[in-house]
Design an enzyme around this catalytic site. Structure first.
Site, mmCIF file in Angstrom:
data_model
loop_
_atom_site.group_PDB
_atom_site.id
_atom_site.type_symbol
_atom_site.label_atom_id
_atom_site.label_comp_id
_atom_site.label_asym_id
_atom_site.label_seq_id
_atom_site.Cartn_x
_atom_site.Cartn_y
_atom_site.Cartn_z
ATOM 1 N N SER A 238 0.856 -1.188 0.000
ATOM 2 C CA SER A 238 0.000 0.000 0.000
ATOM 3 C C SER A 238 0.890 1.235 0.000
ATOM 4 C CB SER A 238 -0.895 -0.003 1.233
ATOM 5 O OG SER A 238 -0.118 0.277 2.371
ATOM 6 N N LYS A 239 0.246 2.401 -0.019
ATOM 7 C CA LYS A 239 0.954 3.678 -0.111
ATOM 8 C C LYS A 239 2.091 3.806 0.893
ATOM 9 C CE LYS A 239 -0.798 6.774 -3.074
ATOM 10 N NZ LYS A 239 -0.095 6.161 -4.191
ATOM 11 N N ARG A 240 1.861 3.244 2.101
ATOM 12 C CA ARG A 240 2.907 3.490 3.095
ATOM 13 C C ARG A 240 4.219 2.750 2.766
ATOM 14 N NH1 ARG A 240 2.359 -0.817 6.366
ATOM 15 N NH2 ARG A 240 0.524 -1.868 5.585
#
Ligand code: GLU
Length: 467
Positions: A238-240
């Site tokens: 994911s984005k993180r």
């Protein structure tokens, strides 16, 4: 065997991310490997989250990856008549029915099921009521009441669902719109898709879609569910975890061929081979080598693979890909032959096109300032003498070919009784601004005679002024 027909049906609710791109790639590769067809379909029924911008971003990313489609793009929002027709067929054949239960009734059913520890489900109360179509009615499919539904998954092996767990789910909402699973099944059926290869986050949708196939009496496609891509901490990417969308990798200066090579290796293997050209991937891609465990995304590996692809790429193609990266740093060369020559001097020194553009900057812009350390190290005595003699040796040369240049350097080395390294140091700084550069003669060839002499003379004035 029939022609293989695969599809990629992204929901345009964001950019094309690594997981989606890999799914597209697998489907595309398999279609290309088998001489089949690859269809692009935009699943834009979620009016709130779907955007035109995402659709464009998906097209751009696929185009950049050189994943081309044979049919489409189809848009689900333009196919509502077709969905309605199929829903009507299901109602007419007794496989679906109108239901007028109110939200309160549905909530009560859920609570009742949960109170006895069962899965919240619709209890089938309108199933045999034979209700007519009415304003607030939804349409539900008749789920089988007993037995099992088995996905013969080409990636995971058989996956068994107890039919008692599946309820009569809605296929048409009260506003007349089709639900997700209905639209997907109708599309796959009418587009002739015979291989549905997608992320395993869709496993729970598959028995529902199979139910629609069975109710319509049409043959099932082959199913395969590919494990998700994970981040370095083994949680779903994911984005993180940093860059996620394909366009970010493009901006980072990854080559499309390196990207597809890396993506494919995130869930497919061929012995222990890591490097594949696009052509090889098309030749070698099989379903049976898709892995059952999740791939872990590792940016360092992607960069290493990119460096390999840069080394192996066709210089003319690299030059073309490099142009936007040069423009970004203010270099706009017009001679593509020169860019291609410059590229050749940098292929072993660049992990990305961003690095390559940075490395090529000095070829295409004036040197405003010499690197401080390089000045200290290379412009000290006898730099002025070296530069003067090199200029004198180079000036009479008509052509700056390797042989001529080598002779000129040799002559100065002999006159001064110094090795190549000592002579080359100030020349390198004069020509590139730094004390690290591509090979001397290839660099001079890219710069050309006039620019070399100009920069050598400028450096000589600079060194003289230091004294
Ligand atoms: N639209 C779905 C998604 O973007 C894909 C559904 C499918 O492959 O069947 O996840």
């Amino acid at each position: 065997m029939d022609q293989i027909i695969t599809r990629f049906p992204p929901s345009p609710t964001g950019y094309l991310h690594v997981g989606g791109a890999r799914t597209a790639l697998f489907n595309w590769l398999y279609a290309r490997n088998t001489g089949g067809k690859f269809i692009l379909r935009i699943e834009d029924t979620d009016a709130v989250r779907s955007t035109r911008e995402s659709v464009e971003a998906i097209f751009d990313a696929l185009t950049w990856l050189e994943i081309d489609w044979d049919e489409g793009p189809f848009f689900q929002t333009r196919r509502y008549d077709l969905y309605r027709e199929y829903i009507q067929k299901l109602v007419d054949s007794g496989h679906a029915y109108y239901c007028t239960c109110t939200p309160e009734e549905i909530d009560a059913m859920r609570e009742k099921a949960m109170a006895v520890g069962a899965k919240p489900r619709y209890d089938g109360r309108c199933r045999e009521r034979g209700l007519p179509c009415s304003e607030n009615a939804v349409v539900r499919i008749k789920a089988p009441l007993a037995g099992t539904t088995v996905i013969e998954d080409v990636v995971k092996g058989p996956i068994v669902f107890q039919n008692s767990e599946l309820d009569d789910f809605i296929i048409q909402r009260s506003d007349g719109s089709p639900t997700y699973n209905l639209a997907v099944a109708v599309d796959d059926i009418t587009m002739g898709v015979n291989l549905v290869l997608r992320g395993d986050d869709h496993v729970n949708n598959t028995p529902k879609q199979m139910m629609i196939y069975k109710a319509l009496g049409v043959p099932l496609p082959v199913y395969g569910h590919v494990p998700m891509v994970l981040g370095s901490d083994k949680t779903r990417l994911s984005k993180r975890h940093g860059a996620m969308s394909v366009s970010e990798f493009r901006e980072m200066g990854i080559l499309p061929d390196a990207m597809i090579n890396y993506l494919v290796r995130l869930g497919w293997s061929y012995g222990d081979q890591e490097f594949f050209t696009r052509k090889e991937l098309i030749e070698k891609f099989t379903l049976k080598n898709i892995g059952r465990s999740a791939g872990v995304f590792d940016q360092t590996k992607l960069l290493a693979l990119n460096a390999e692809h840069i080394k192996a790429a066709d210089p003319a193609e690299l030059a073309r890909l490099l142009m936007p990266f040069l423009a970004r740093i203010g270099c706009e060369p017009t001679d593509m032959g020169q860019v291609e020559k410059a590229v050749k001097t940098l292929v072993t020194r660049s992990k990305t096109l961003v690095e390559m553009a940075e490395g090529a900057r000095f070829y295409f812009t004036d040197i405003d300032a010499y690197d401080d350390k390089a000045v200290e190290k290379c412009f000290k005595e006898p730099a002025a003498d070296i530069l003067r003699r090199i200029i004198a040796a180079l000036e009479p040369l008509a052509a700056f070919d390797e042989k001529n240049l080598e002779d000129a350097f040799k002559a100065v080395m002999e006159e001064m009784n110094l090795g190549f390294g000592k002579i080359a140091n100030p020349v390198r700084v004069a020509l590139s601004g730094k004390n690290v550069s591509p090979g001397m003669f290839e660099m001079m060839d890219v710069l050309g005679r006039d620019l070399c002499l100009d920069r050598l003379n400028k450096a000589l004035s600079f060194v003289d002024a230091l004294a």
